[in-house]
Scaffold this motif. Structure first.
Motif, mmCIF file in Angstrom:
data_model
loop_
_atom_site.group_PDB
_atom_site.id
_atom_site.type_symbol
_atom_site.label_atom_id
_atom_site.label_comp_id
_atom_site.label_asym_id
_atom_site.label_seq_id
_atom_site.Cartn_x
_atom_site.Cartn_y
_atom_site.Cartn_z
ATOM 1 N N VAL A 154 109.685 -30.020 47.897
ATOM 2 C CA VAL A 154 108.327 -29.674 48.317
ATOM 3 C C VAL A 154 108.400 -29.106 49.732
ATOM 4 N N VAL A 155 107.943 -27.879 49.896
ATOM 5 C CA VAL A 155 107.948 -27.201 51.192
ATOM 6 C C VAL A 155 106.500 -27.071 51.647
ATOM 7 N N VAL A 156 106.181 -27.699 52.781
ATOM 8 C CA VAL A 156 104.793 -27.810 53.227
ATOM 9 C C VAL A 156 104.490 -26.806 54.337
ATOM 10 N N ASP A 157 103.669 -25.827 54.015
ATOM 11 C CA ASP A 157 103.124 -24.822 54.919
ATOM 12 C C ASP A 157 104.176 -24.136 55.789
ATOM 13 N N PHE A 254 105.735 -24.966 46.857
ATOM 14 C CA PHE A 254 105.328 -24.520 48.187
ATOM 15 C C PHE A 254 103.843 -24.832 48.320
ATOM 16 N N LEU A 255 103.517 -25.699 49.274
ATOM 17 C CA LEU A 255 102.148 -26.177 49.430
ATOM 18 C C LEU A 255 101.614 -25.695 50.768
ATOM 19 N N GLY A 256 100.691 -24.759 50.736
ATOM 20 C CA GLY A 256 100.157 -24.171 51.956
ATOM 21 C C GLY A 256 98.736 -24.619 52.248
ATOM 22 N N GLY A 257 98.363 -24.510 53.511
ATOM 23 C CA GLY A 257 96.977 -24.728 53.896
ATOM 24 C C GLY A 257 96.219 -23.420 53.765
ATOM 25 N N ALA A 258 95.070 -23.447 53.106
ATOM 26 C CA ALA A 258 94.319 -22.210 52.881
ATOM 27 C C ALA A 258 93.856 -21.579 54.196
ATOM 28 N N SER A 259 93.718 -22.393 55.250
ATOM 29 C CA SER A 259 93.290 -21.870 56.555
ATOM 30 C C SER A 259 94.468 -21.554 57.469
ATOM 31 N N SER A 260 95.673 -21.628 56.926
ATOM 32 C CA SER A 260 96.881 -21.390 57.710
ATOM 33 C C SER A 260 97.516 -20.057 57.312
ATOM 34 N N ASP A 279 106.565 -22.906 42.536
ATOM 35 C CA ASP A 279 105.133 -22.770 42.334
ATOM 36 C C ASP A 279 104.500 -22.776 43.728
ATOM 37 N N ILE A 280 103.555 -21.868 43.969
ATOM 38 C CA ILE A 280 102.907 -21.765 45.274
ATOM 39 C C ILE A 280 101.444 -22.167 45.127
ATOM 40 N N GLN A 281 101.023 -23.170 45.891
ATOM 41 C CA GLN A 281 99.649 -23.666 45.826
ATOM 42 C C GLN A 281 99.079 -23.757 47.235
ATOM 43 N N TYR A 282 97.753 -23.681 47.322
ATOM 44 C CA TYR A 282 97.070 -23.820 48.608
ATOM 45 C C TYR A 282 96.012 -24.907 48.503
ATOM 46 N N ILE A 283 95.874 -25.678 49.572
ATOM 47 C CA ILE A 283 94.843 -26.704 49.640
ATOM 48 C C ILE A 283 93.675 -26.168 50.466
ATOM 49 N N PRO A 295 94.588 -35.467 53.579
ATOM 50 C CA PRO A 295 95.623 -36.382 53.094
ATOM 51 C C PRO A 295 95.503 -36.719 51.616
ATOM 52 N N LEU A 296 94.282 -36.888 51.103
ATOM 53 C CA LEU A 296 94.121 -37.242 49.693
ATOM 54 C C LEU A 296 94.537 -36.096 48.781
ATOM 55 N N ASP A 297 94.146 -34.873 49.143
ATOM 56 C CA ASP A 297 94.566 -33.704 48.365
ATOM 57 C C ASP A 297 96.076 -33.513 48.439
ATOM 58 N N PHE A 298 96.628 -33.756 49.617
ATOM 59 C CA PHE A 298 98.073 -33.634 49.811
ATOM 60 C C PHE A 298 98.811 -34.622 48.910
ATOM 61 N N ILE A 299 98.371 -35.870 48.913
ATOM 62 C CA ILE A 299 98.999 -36.910 48.086
ATOM 63 C C ILE A 299 98.854 -36.584 46.607
ATOM 64 N N SER A 300 97.678 -36.113 46.209
ATOM 65 C CA SER A 300 97.454 -35.764 44.804
ATOM 66 C C SER A 300 98.349 -34.615 44.360
#
Length: 308
Positions: A154-157, A254-260, A279-283, A295-300
């Protein structure tokens, strides 16, 4: 108070049951008057880490923090994931950060080597590697060079691309280097004094609070526990990413921040080249510090990825 500040305050040392690699050791800090453990540049360092024990037998999760961060940044997340997944979770201090030793070398290859050394020490044959920002680049390097040790990634932002134009880290380093704090004053006073001096160069309150988690005291003297000289010297390398011809074929998120702006569509081709199963997703409504903002979305998102 921002979500980042709240998470950092909850994550400060003493905020939960955990086991430490070097119980009772002195807190490493930088500064001529302060004690610091220094490792040679050629060998791996013994990283400090915290363990949150789960009752399940599944592959453990290993969290790697970003630049100027520490293993404490993920304590709240780790506790939640233990409860939700039953897995053991480790949060790790990178070299030159937190309580880990200082070294003049600060490259992703070296940090991946430190992590390989730690996993061998702990007899962990495989892990799920989760890295944020600088830790994400370390995690990518580890997955590509030691794929047998990484079950999932998992690669975070962050992405395997040049990030210099998207950061203010050079300003942060300059600001931290300019801070002067009197000796033998209360910690609360020292913290206020440091923040007052940081304010002119670091405008965001949440970022100042994040940087201030690195302020430590030893024998009445205050200094930064991160190795500012090594970070400054290697910042260009940290903002870049090593060149690889091999790939990591394991499941990758790959988990990105939508505002980043740290994961952009320009990065997709290189992500797909190096991580063909990515897979590339944005929160939504999340900045670079996704785990603090949402944090809750991140954990989910991580829980769902583990079950996929």
């Amino acid at each position: 108070m921002s979500a980042l500040c709240r998470l950092i305050q909850r994550a400060l040392p003493g905020g939960g049951a955990c086991r430490r690699l070097f119980p009772g050791q002195q807190q490493p800090v930088c500064g001529a008057a302060l004690t610091v453990r220094t490792a040679s540049s050629s060998s791996p360092v013994n990283l400090t880490y915290d363990v949150f024990d789960g009752k399940g037998e599944s592959t453990p999760l290993v969290f790697l923090h970003g630049l100027f961060g520490s293993k404490s940044n993920f304590h709240s997340i780790a506790k939640s994931l233990v409860q939700r997944t039953g897995r053991k979770v480790l949060t790790v201090d990178a070299r030159n950060h937190g309580n880990s030793p200082h070294s003049p070398e600060l490259t992703y290859e070296a940090m991946a080597g430190d992590l390989k050394h730690l996993l061998a020490q702990l007899h962990i044959e495989k892990c799920v590697l989760i890295g944020h920002s600088m830790g994400g680049k370390t995690a990518m390097t580890m997955a590509i060079t030691q794929p047998g040790l990484v079950e999932r990634l998992v690669v975070v932002d962050i992405s395997p691309a040049q990030t210099t134009t998207r950061t203010n880290f050079r300003y942060y380093i300059q600001a931290l280097q300019k801070v002067k704090i009197s000796s033998d004053i209360p910690r609360s006073t020292a913290r206020r004094m440091a923040e007052d001096q940081l304010r002119s160069l670091v405008k965001e309150h949440s970022v100042r609070q994040f940087l201030l988690t690195n302020l430590v005291e030893q024998n009445g003297h205050y200094a930064w526990r991160v190795n500012l000289s090594a970070i400054s010297e290697h910042l260009d390398k940290l903002m870049s990413f090593p060149s690889f011809d091999t790939v990591y074929e394991g499941p990758t998120l790959f988990l990105g921040g939508a505002s980043s702006a740290y994961i952009s569509s320009d990065d997709y081709p290189e992500i797909q080249r190096l991580f063909p199963m990515a897979d590339i997703q944005y929160i939504p409504d999340a900045s670079h510090w996704i785990h603090a903002d949402k944090p809750l979305d991140f954990i989910s998102s991580i829980s769902s990825f583990l079950q996929s």
